[in-house]
Every structure is written in structure tokens, then in C-alpha cells.
Design a protein around this motif. Structure first.
Motif, PDB file in Angstrom:
ATOM      1  N   LEU B  92       0.836  -1.205   0.000  1.00 26.73           N
ATOM      2  CA  LEU B  92       0.000   0.000   0.000  1.00 26.73           C
ATOM      3  C   LEU B  92       0.873   1.259   0.000  1.00 26.73           C
ATOM      4  O   LEU B  92       0.692   2.163  -0.821  1.00 26.73           O
ATOM      5  N   VAL B  93       1.838   1.286   0.919  1.00 28.78           N
ATOM      6  CA  VAL B  93       2.669   2.492   1.059  1.00 28.78           C
ATOM      7  C   VAL B  93       3.524   2.703  -0.197  1.00 28.78           C
ATOM      8  O   VAL B  93       3.580   3.814  -0.753  1.00 28.78           O
ATOM      9  N   ILE B  94       4.159   1.635  -0.659  1.00 29.64           N
ATOM     10  CA  ILE B  94       5.066   1.788  -1.806  1.00 29.64           C
ATOM     11  C   ILE B  94       4.280   2.114  -3.077  1.00 29.64           C
ATOM     12  O   ILE B  94       4.672   2.984  -3.853  1.00 29.64           O
ATOM     13  N   THR B  95       3.141   1.445  -3.274  1.00 30.87           N
ATOM     14  CA  THR B  95       2.363   1.725  -4.488  1.00 30.87           C
ATOM     15  C   THR B  95       1.820   3.151  -4.458  1.00 30.87           C
ATOM     16  O   THR B  95       1.824   3.838  -5.485  1.00 30.87           O
ATOM     17  N   TYR B  96       1.397   3.594  -3.295  1.00 30.79           N
ATOM     18  CA  TYR B  96       0.878   4.966  -3.183  1.00 30.79           C
ATOM     19  C   TYR B  96       1.959   5.967  -3.601  1.00 30.79           C
ATOM     20  O   TYR B  96       1.723   6.846  -4.431  1.00 30.79           O
ATOM     21  N   SER B  97       3.164   5.808  -3.025  1.00 25.64           N
ATOM     22  CA  SER B  97       4.236   6.757  -3.362  1.00 25.64           C
ATOM     23  C   SER B  97       4.592   6.644  -4.833  1.00 25.64           C
ATOM     24  O   SER B  97       4.842   7.648  -5.495  1.00 25.64           O
ATOM     25  N   ASN B  98       4.620   5.438  -5.333  1.00 23.89           N
ATOM     26  CA  ASN B  98       5.049   5.221  -6.712  1.00 23.89           C
ATOM     27  C   ASN B  98       4.030   5.737  -7.721  1.00 23.89           C
ATOM     28  O   ASN B  98       4.395   6.220  -8.791  1.00 23.89           O
ATOM     29  N   LEU B  99       2.766   5.650  -7.370  1.00 21.68           N
ATOM     30  CA  LEU B  99       1.737   6.091  -8.312  1.00 21.68           C
ATOM     31  C   LEU B  99       1.446   7.584  -8.214  1.00 21.68           C
ATOM     32  O   LEU B  99       1.158   8.220  -9.214  1.00 21.68           O
ATOM     33  N   PHE B 100       1.550   8.107  -6.993  1.00 23.23           N
ATOM     34  CA  PHE B 100       1.044   9.474  -6.822  1.00 23.23           C
ATOM     35  C   PHE B 100       2.068  10.486  -6.321  1.00 23.23           C
ATOM     36  O   PHE B 100       1.780  11.661  -6.280  1.00 23.23           O
ATOM     37  N   ARG B 101       3.220  10.031  -5.907  1.00 18.91           N
ATOM     38  CA  ARG B 101       4.234  10.971  -5.428  1.00 18.91           C
ATOM     39  C   ARG B 101       5.530  10.735  -6.170  1.00 18.91           C
ATOM     40  O   ARG B 101       6.595  10.668  -5.564  1.00 18.91           O
ATOM     41  N   ASN B 102       5.440  10.596  -7.453  1.00 17.82           N
ATOM     42  CA  ASN B 102       6.600  10.195  -8.209  1.00 17.82           C
ATOM     43  C   ASN B 102       6.687  11.079  -9.451  1.00 17.82           C
ATOM     44  O   ASN B 102       5.708  11.237 -10.181  1.00 17.82           O
ATOM     45  N   ARG B 103       7.860  11.653  -9.660  1.00 22.42           N
ATOM     46  CA  ARG B 103       8.010  12.594 -10.780  1.00 22.42           C
ATOM     47  C   ARG B 103       7.893  11.885 -12.118  1.00 22.42           C
ATOM     48  O   ARG B 103       7.413  12.437 -13.091  1.00 22.42           O
ATOM     49  N   GLU B 104       8.364  10.621 -12.140  1.00 22.85           N
ATOM     50  CA  GLU B 104       8.290   9.891 -13.408  1.00 22.85           C
ATOM     51  C   GLU B 104       6.829   9.678 -13.813  1.00 22.85           C
ATOM     52  O   GLU B 104       6.479   9.793 -14.985  1.00 22.85           O
ATOM     53  N   THR B 105       5.981   9.382 -12.818  1.00 19.06           N
ATOM     54  CA  THR B 105       4.566   9.146 -13.144  1.00 19.06           C
ATOM     55  C   THR B 105       3.957  10.400 -13.765  1.00 19.06           C
ATOM     56  O   THR B 105       3.236  10.315 -14.766  1.00 19.06           O
ATOM     57  N   ASN B 106       4.279  11.562 -13.191  1.00 23.90           N
ATOM     58  CA  ASN B 106       3.754  12.813 -13.762  1.00 23.90           C
ATOM     59  C   ASN B 106       4.250  13.008 -15.182  1.00 23.90           C
ATOM     60  O   ASN B 106       3.504  13.432 -16.064  1.00 23.90           O
ATOM     61  N   PHE B 107       5.531  12.702 -15.374  1.00 25.78           N
ATOM     62  CA  PHE B 107       6.121  12.840 -16.708  1.00 25.78           C
ATOM     63  C   PHE B 107       5.384  11.927 -17.699  1.00 25.78           C
ATOM     64  O   PHE B 107       5.014  12.344 -18.794  1.00 25.78           O
ATOM     65  N   LEU B 108       5.154  10.692 -17.288  1.00 31.04           N
ATOM     66  CA  LEU B 108       4.505   9.729 -18.186  1.00 31.04           C
ATOM     67  C   LEU B 108       3.064  10.138 -18.496  1.00 31.04           C
ATOM     68  O   LEU B 108       2.564   9.890 -19.594  1.00 31.04           O
ATOM     69  N   HIS B 109       2.414  10.782 -17.526  1.00 34.58           N
ATOM     70  CA  HIS B 109       1.038  11.230 -17.759  1.00 34.58           C
ATOM     71  C   HIS B 109       0.965  12.279 -18.874  1.00 34.58           C
ATOM     72  O   HIS B 109      -0.083  12.468 -19.475  1.00 34.58           O
ATOM     73  N   SER B 110       2.069  12.992 -19.085  1.00 38.06           N
ATOM     74  CA  SER B 110       2.017  14.050 -20.109  1.00 38.06           C
ATOM     75  C   SER B 110       2.356  13.493 -21.487  1.00 38.06           C
ATOM     76  O   SER B 110       2.366  14.232 -22.464  1.00 38.06           O
ATOM     77  N   LEU B 111       2.650  12.194 -21.577  1.00 40.53           N
ATOM     78  CA  LEU B 111       3.017  11.579 -22.855  1.00 40.53           C
ATOM     79  C   LEU B 111       1.826  10.783 -23.412  1.00 40.53           C
ATOM     80  O   LEU B 111       0.906  10.453 -22.668  1.00 40.53           O
ATOM     81  N   PRO B 112       1.892  10.450 -24.693  1.00 43.08           N
ATOM     82  CA  PRO B 112       0.773   9.675 -25.242  1.00 43.08           C
ATOM     83  C   PRO B 112       0.829   8.223 -24.774  1.00 43.08           C
ATOM     84  O   PRO B 112       1.052   7.304 -25.548  1.00 43.08           O
TER      85      PRO B 112
END
Lengths: 252, 575
Positions: B92-112
Motif C-alpha cells: 500500500l505504502v510503496i504503491t501509493y508513493s510510486n503512483l502518486f508521489r513520483n516525478r516519473e509518473t507525472n512525466f509519463l502522464h504528459s506523454l501519449p
């Protein structure tokens, strides 16, 4: 190319973006100015689909970013103020990765990548690990990678941070050149001189509202006085503060 | 565009990450072969030691006539049940940080890239990160179990298959829970909720598993009754709908040659894995995007009314002259200079406001405290001084191991994090030496307060005389000084000014080295002091004296020396 219709974003009780309507045409270079916490970055985040608007919609390159996010993002490039790069990759590998993500032909990546590297003075760094690069060089890698797929719309937040005058000039020239070739540019900046120099139109956001839009000359003329853009900007943002109702204090 | 040969997003991300990890590993290997060899040696040593302890324990328990197998089986059920709960929390803790507190995730969201693909990658990454420690923990235990039960070779590949099927289940649960929490709860509320859940679970377990008082009379005449009473409270681990039950039953069945029962539980695990996997890999795109958007949209203004009230009050305290109760409290010791007090107040505030810091400390030491408090139920049977002292030394070991985990996790990265703020703290006339000294003092005082109390409590529960309590308190005092000195010193010697995330700073070379040295120091200390124990059967003052000299030298070498080297390095530090 970019259409923002009644864009609203609320954070709790705070209306961070308060009904922005804006249309930016193809090939137009649009710069947005505003004081800190005016709502510029929130507007950009809604425009590129990182966050959902509370109300309204953003249409990019003919696609609603919420309805058809993938179609919109294929035609869009976004460079934030501190772009994410994979530290252990080299700029060359990062550009190849970006090319594959956007499904660009490898030959085109090779050709276009080399050309962008040359234009952005990245040749000497192409095979160095990104973690060892300066902030300015990383910024150039990010911009070059974002341009690789020839986006129709280019959204960039504070592009000049960390760039020396020579490289700032290069970035300005390339963005202006691409804009001339039909790419729509939406640039957010605090540097009034950059906006004045590059933008076809300038928008001023204050307290979540678009308080003025026009060319640099039109913004200056609005005051009826012969004054610099800086004075117009300060007056517009001050007047707007004074005329608006006091905001309820938000928890920090 | 080249639609014909487009690699999948998942494949691309896997390729990039594999390349990154490989280069990171190469970087670590090239830094120092000696250090790499030390870490490898430590890991192998851990596996061997863990295996040896499990093997001896299982052989010992297995030798109880008529009860051995039952007890070993119950141990497996219990262990897997607890590890399942821990896996749920860590996923729970690791997935939360990885999905929602991670710069890479934000970067990937801006890509197709479809949110499903981003989610799938982040899910796999989080599950691996959350599960490797579980595999590392149980591998020696299962190897020992196999040896004790004299299983054939098929047991080991079969166990690997079962574990892979098992670890994915808490991964799915953790991922969905993380999405739900991110959607409806802000970060601080999430941290407090997690902490509250942890504490309530701990309290419930302490109550549920409370050891019952057993009299000598009962032990002599009604062993089965006592055993039944002792095991009754652990029956929850055999609840048939727990995945840990499926795993334990399958492992035990295979070791007993009951292949059809094993096959049944393999199919149970597989069916749940496939069903949850199908749901998790197909549908999360939209809820994940909604949750990510909610996290990004949520300033810290949302949350629960209580939290909002507290922040509201803080935002209105604009009087620069008032420093609050902490300032007033720390003004009482007038001899502390103003600038030292400023650093002290800042560090205490940062510690208090970082829920993860005190939350993890509280959980780790809370578990230990629950165990020590329960000792009173057993101490009536502990008439033999040998057992009393053995338990006291083991408690000392457990306490210092907890402390070592926390000093490595929280004290080691202190200097690296301060480096980021060097423009203010480093440039201030107080000097970095003083800053390091204050941090060291504060960390040691907090450590001592907790570990000292636990050791005193342990001695009290074991009904030891005050002289012996003093002895163990003195030992933990020296160990606290040493472990904090080591973490602080190595933190200065191996700084990482690029990282903002303390856990990433710790996972680097210096952090790992600190952890290895801390563990070696603890093992060495306990061995030296146990051999030279003044209460050993053939104890001599000379042996005790030599043990203390060795303990002192070891502590100076492991604690004082790195601290001094760190302080000396500050003179030549270039940032």
C-alpha cells in the motif's frame, strides 16, 4: 489549436483558476504572465491533462484533452519548469526513448535527433550520463526531446530558468522558428522581456482570471499611457487585486 | 509515424528501467570492490545465519514428542499470516508513493501513454520493491524447513512457484487500496490513517495474542491443556480464506507428499491471481487517472476538519516574536546558545511534522514494547538465571537492531538533506561542525530515551536486580552513542546532495555500508558481552574486564572514529 472554455479549478474553497476562456490559433506564439500563485501552472496542468478541470474543457489540436487524451498528447509537447529525465540514461538514449514513445520512425529519430542536438549545442553531451549534466543542459535536452515528434502544440513552463544568455537565445530562436512553421506555442514565464520579444499575444492571469489579453502594444495601449509592459503588468495585477473581493484565507 | 513496429509502452519502460538499474549497479560495483565484497559477504552471512537459526529451532521444536510437527506447522501458518499483513501494508505504502508521489509518473502522464500502461508498470515496480524483502526473509526459513522435513528436490521449485503466486495478491490489494485512498484522502490524512490502523492493529494483536499466565503446576500436570490454551489464540492464522493459509497449506502438503492438496491450493492461488490480475490490469486506467488528478489538484487545503483547523491556526500565527511552546520549553536550559537552539527547534519541528519518521519509529519500538510487556507472563517460569540473562541479552540485541534500522534510516541522511539547505544553515555563523554536533546530540537523546526505557522495562519484567538493570542500561547507552555516531559520521563521509528523498539517500552506498557496520557491531557487541558476562557460570572478573575493554574499543572504532572522520571531512567539503 488551443481552446480553453470556461476553465475552472477549485482546491477546496479556493478557485485557483476561475473561468478562463481563451482561443489560440495555429502557429500563434502565446505567452502567459502572472504573479506567483496566479493560476498559470494549474491552467497548464489542465491543458495538458495532468489534472481534471472542475468545470469547463481544454481542447488541444482539435481534441478534448479529457475525452481523447491520447490523440491530444500525440500532437502535444509539454516541458515543465523542472522536467523529469532518467538520470542514468544519456541524452541520446533519452531521445531514442521519446522517439519510440511517440512511435516515430527510427530513421527520422536519428536524423531529427542529430539536427536538434546540433541546434541545441548538445553534441558534446549526447553520450554522457544525464545525472552529470548542468540544469541548463538538462533543460535543453528536455526541450529538444519534446520537439522530436514535431508537436502541433508546444506548452512550456519557465523555459529560460537555468539557461545562460547564449542558450536562452537558441531556445528563443528555435521556438519562434517552429511557431513560424505552424507550431502553436503556449509559454508561461515571469520574464516580461521574453514575452514581449517572442509572443504574438500575451495573456495576464491574476487570481485565477485572465485579466488581459492582447499584443504587447495593445496591453500598453489599454492604459492610455505610454508606458512599458512592466508598468502595464503591475497596474493590471494591482488593479485587479484592489477591485476583487478579498479572498477567503486558505490553509497553507 | 511508424505504426507497424511500435514497441509496447510497458516494454519500453521495462527496457529503460533495466538499463538504469544495471548502470546503477555497475556504478556501485566500480566505487569500491572492497565495500561491494563486504556487502555481499554480509548478505551471504545473513542467509547462512538465518538458515542456521531456523534449522536449529525447527529441529529443537520438532523433537517434542508428539507435538513437534504440530508446532512447526503452526509456526509456518503464523509466520505467513504476519508476513501477509506486512506485505499488504508495504504494498500500500510503496504503491501509493510510486503512483502518486513520483516525478516519473507525472512525466509519463504528459506523454501519449495510456494510464493503464503507466499503472501496469508502476504496479509491477511497486510489487517487486515491496516483496523482495519477504522473499529474502522466508527463503532461509523454507530451506531449513525442507531440510528438517527431508523433502525431495521438487519442494524448492514448487515453493518458488507458490511464493510468486502468493506475493502478487497483496500487490493487487495494495494497488487498489492506494488508488482509493489517493482519490479520497490527502497525504497527511493518509499518513495519520495508516499510523492509526497500525496502532489499532498492534493493540488488537497485543490483546488477542496476550500470553496467558501459566503456573508451574499446570506445566507439570496438564501440558496439553496449556498448549491448547497457548495455541488457541493463533488459530486465526488458519482461517481458510487467508492467502497465507493457502500458501502454508500448499507448502506443508507438498513436503508431506500430498500432491493433490498442493495442486488444489496452487489452483486456488492461481484463480485468485488471474481474477484479480485481470481486473487490476484491465480496469484501473480511469480510476488511476482520477486519483492522480485528485492528488495533483489537492493542495494541502483539503483533508479532515481537525487537520484543517490546525493548519488554519498555524497560518494565522504571524507574530515573529513568538516561537510557541517548543521555543519556550527550549529556552529553559539557558546555557544553550541561541543559534544552537534555533537548529534544535528546526530539527524537532521537522521530525514531528514528518509522520513517516516518528510513525515508523513508533511502530518498530511499539512492537518491541508489546513483547517486553508480555514478558511478565513468562517470568514466573524463569527461575534459572541462565535463561533470564539470555533473554536480557536477546532483548538488548533486538532493541539495538531496531535502533540501528532507525539511525540508518533517519540519522544517516540528515547531513545530505541539510546540504540542500546549505545556503542558510551552512552559511550561518554557527558552522557546520556545530550543526552536526547538535543533530548528533538530539538523535542520541531521543534514541536513549526510547531504548533506555525499553531496556529498563525489560529488566523490570525479568525481575532483575537494579545492578543488573544498570549494567544493561549502561550498555545500551554506549550502543546508542556508537550507532548514532556511526550513522552521522558516515552520513557526512558519504553525502548525497542530489536526492531529496531520504530513503533514496539511504539506499546508496554509504547507507548500505552504515547498515552493514551497525549490524556487525551489534552482533560483535552481544557476543563479546555474552562471553564476558559477569553472570556466566564460570565468570571471572578478568574475562568481564577484557570484554568491556573490547566493547569500548569496538564502540570507539565503530562510533567515534567515523564521527571524527566526518567532522574532519567538513573542513574540506566542497558542495
Amino acid at each position: 489549436m488551443i481552446e480553453l472554455r470556461g476553465l475552472v479549478k477549485t482546491f477546496g474553497d479556493l478557485r485557483a483558476v476561475d473561468g478562463i476562456d481563451l482561443t489560440i490559433g495555429q502557429g500563434e506564439f502565446f505567452a502567459v504572465l502572472g504573479p506567483n500563485a496566479a493560476g498559470k501552472t494549474t491552467t497548464i496542468k489542465m491543458m495538458v491533462g495532468l489534472i481534471k478541470p472542475t468545470e469547463g474543457s481544454a481542447v488541444v489540436a482539435g481534441y478534448d484533452i479529457q475525452q481523447s487524451p491520447l490523440d491530444a498528447r500525440k500532437r502535444l509537447a509539454y516541458v515543465p519548469d523542472f522536467p523529469f529525465l532518467y538520470d542514468k540514461l544519456t541524452p541520446l538514449e533519452f531521445m531514442q526513448f521519446t522517439g519510440q514513445l511517440f512511435n516515430i520512425d527510427p530513421d527520422k529519430v536519428r536524423h531529427q535527433g542529430a539536427e536538434l542536438a546540433r541546434r541545441f549545442h548538445l553534441d558534446a553531451f549526447l553520450n554522457k550520463s544525464i545525472e552529470g549534466l548542468s540544469h541548463g543542459t538538462r533543460q535543453r535536452v528536455a526541450i529538444a526531446s519534446a520537439l522530436l515528434h514535431d508537436p502541433e502544440v508546444f506548452v512550456i513552463d519557465e523555459p529560460m530558468v537555468g539557461l545562460d544568455p547564449q542558450h536562452a537565445r537558441i531556445v528563443k530562436d528555435i521556438l519562434k522558428e517552429r511557431s513560424g512553421q505552424g507550431m502553436t506555442v503556449f509559454l508561461s514565464t515571469h520574464q516580461l522581456s521574453v514575452a514581449e520579444e517572442l509572443a504574438d499575444r500575451i495573456g495576464i492571469i491574476h487570481q485565477g482570471r485572465l485579466v488581459a489579453v492582447g499584443t504587447a502594444r495593445e496591453l500598453r495601449d489599454q492604459s492610455g499611457r505610454d508606458e512599458a509592459l512592466e508598468s502595464s503588468f503591475l497596474r493590471l495585477t494591482t488593479e485587479s487585486t484592489e477591485s476583487s473581493e478579498p479572498e477567503p484565507t486558505q490553509p497553507a | 509515424m511508424n505504426s507497424a513496429s511500435q514497441p509496447s509502452g510497458l516494454k519500453l519502460l521495462a527496457g529503460v528501467h533495466l538499463r538504469q538499474h544495471w548502470r546503477r549497479l555497475k556504478g556501485v560495483m566500480s566505487q569500491s570492490r572492497l565495500l561491494s565484497a563486504t556487502i555481499l559477504f554480509f548478505l551471504m552471512g545473513y542467509c547462512w545465519l538465518s538458515f542456521a537459526i531456523f534449522h536449529r529451532a525447527m529441529r529443537f521444536i520438532g523433537s517434542f514428542p508428539g507435538l513437534g510437527d504440530l508446532l512447526i506447522e503452526r509456526m509456518l501458518f503464523l509466520l505467513f499470516a504476519f508476513l501477509f499483513a506486512l506485505l499488504l501494508i508495504s504494498n500500500l505504502v510503496i504503491t501509493y508513493s510510486n503512483l502518486f508521489r513520483n516525478r516519473e509518473t507525472n512525466f509519463l502522464h504528459s506523454l501519449p501513454m495510456h494510464p493503464n500502461t503507466i499503472f501496469q508498470w508502476k504496479f509491477l515496480e511497486s510489487t517487486v520493491v515491496a516483496s523482495w524483502a519477504f522473499i529474502f526473509l522466508i527463503a532461509p526459513m523454507l530451506a531449513a524447513y525442507g531440510l528438517v522435513e527431508q523433502v525431495d528436490w521438487t519442494f524448492y521449485p514448487m515453493t518458488c512457484l507458490l511464493i510468486l503466486q502468493f506475493v502478487i495478491l497483496p500487490g493487487f490489494a495494495g494497488a487498489w487500496a492506494a488508488i482509493a485512498l489517493a482519490r479520497y484522502m490527502d497525504r497527511r490524512a493518509f499518513q495519520y490513517t495508516l499510523l492509526a490502523i497500525g496502532l489499532v492493529t498492534l493493540a488488537a494483536l497485543a490483546f488477542w495474542l496476550k500470553a496467558e499466565q501459566v503456573t508451574d503446576d499446570m506445566l507439570e500436570t496438564r501440558v496439553m491443556l496449556v498448549l491448547d490454551r497457548l495455541l488457541r489464540n493463533t488459530q486465526f492464522s488458519q482461517f481458510a480464506f487467508l492467502p497465507s493459509y493457502w500458501l502454508a497449506t500448499a507448502v506443508i502438503s507438498w513436503s508431506e507428499g500430498a500432491s493433490s492438496a498442493t495442486l488444489f491450493f496452487i489452483l486456488v492461488l492461481l484463480s485468485y491471481g488471474l481474477f484479480l490480475g485481470g481486473v487490476t490490469m484491465t480496469f484501473p486506467g480511469s480510476p488511476f487517472y482520477e486519483a492522480a488528478s485528485a492528488v495533483q489538484s489537492r493542495g494541502s487545503g483539503m483533508g479532515w476538519p481537525g487537520l484543517r483547523f490546525r493548519r488554519h491556526r498555524r497560518s494565522h500565527s504571524n507574530d515573529f516574536g513568538s516561537g510557541g511552546w517548543l521555543h519556550a520549553l527550549l529556552s529553559l536550559p539557558w546555557w544553550i546558545p541561541l543559534e544552537s537552539r534555533a537548529v534544535l527547534i528546526k530539527d524537532i519541528r521537522v521530525f514531528w511534522r514528518d509522520t513517516s519518521q516518528w510513525g515508523q519509529s513508533l511502530l518498530l519500538f511499539g512492537l518491541l514494547a508489546a513483547y517486553i510487556i508480555n514478558l511478565k507472563n513468562f517470568s514466573a517460569q524463569l527461575n534459572n538465571p541462565f535463561w533470564i540473562h539470555l533473554i536480557a541479552y536477546l532483548n538488548l540485541g533486538a532493541c539495538s537492531l531496531n535502533l540501528a534500522t532507525l539511525t540508518t534510516r533517519f540519522v544517516f541522511p540528515q547531513f545530505s538533506l541539510e546540504g540542500k539547505r546549505l545556503w542558510i544553515v551552512g552559511m550561518a555563523p554557527i558552522g557546520l561542525n556545530k550543526v552536526i554536533q547538535i543533530k548528533y546530540t538530539l538523535a542520541t537523546l531521543i534514541s536513549l530515551l526510547v531504548t533506555g526505557s525499553l531496556i529498563v522495562l525489560s529488566c523490570y519484567m525479568l525481575r532483575m536486580p537494579w545492578t543488573q538493570a544498570l549494567y544493561f542500561t549502561l550498555v545500551i547507552l554506549v550502543m546508542s552513542l556508537t550507532l548514532n555516531g556511526l550513522a552521522m559520521g558516515l552520513g557526512v563521509i558519504y553525502p548525497n546532495f542530489k536526492e531529496d528523498n531520504p530513503s533514496k539517500i539511504v539506499s546508496g552506498f554509504g547507507g548500505t555500508f552504515c547498515l552493514v557496520l551497525s549490524f556487525l557491531y551489534i552482533v560483535g557487541t552481544i557476543l563479546i558481552l555474552a562471553v564476558g558476562s559477569p553472570w556466566a557460570q564460570q565468570a571471572r572478573p578478568l574475562t568481564t574486564g577484557i570484554a568491556w575493554v573490547l566493547f569500548g574499543m569496538l564502540s570507539l572504532g565503530i562510533g567515534y572514529l567515523p564521527y571524527r572522520l566526518g567532522v574532519r571531512r567538513l573542513k574540506y567539503l566542497e558542495i
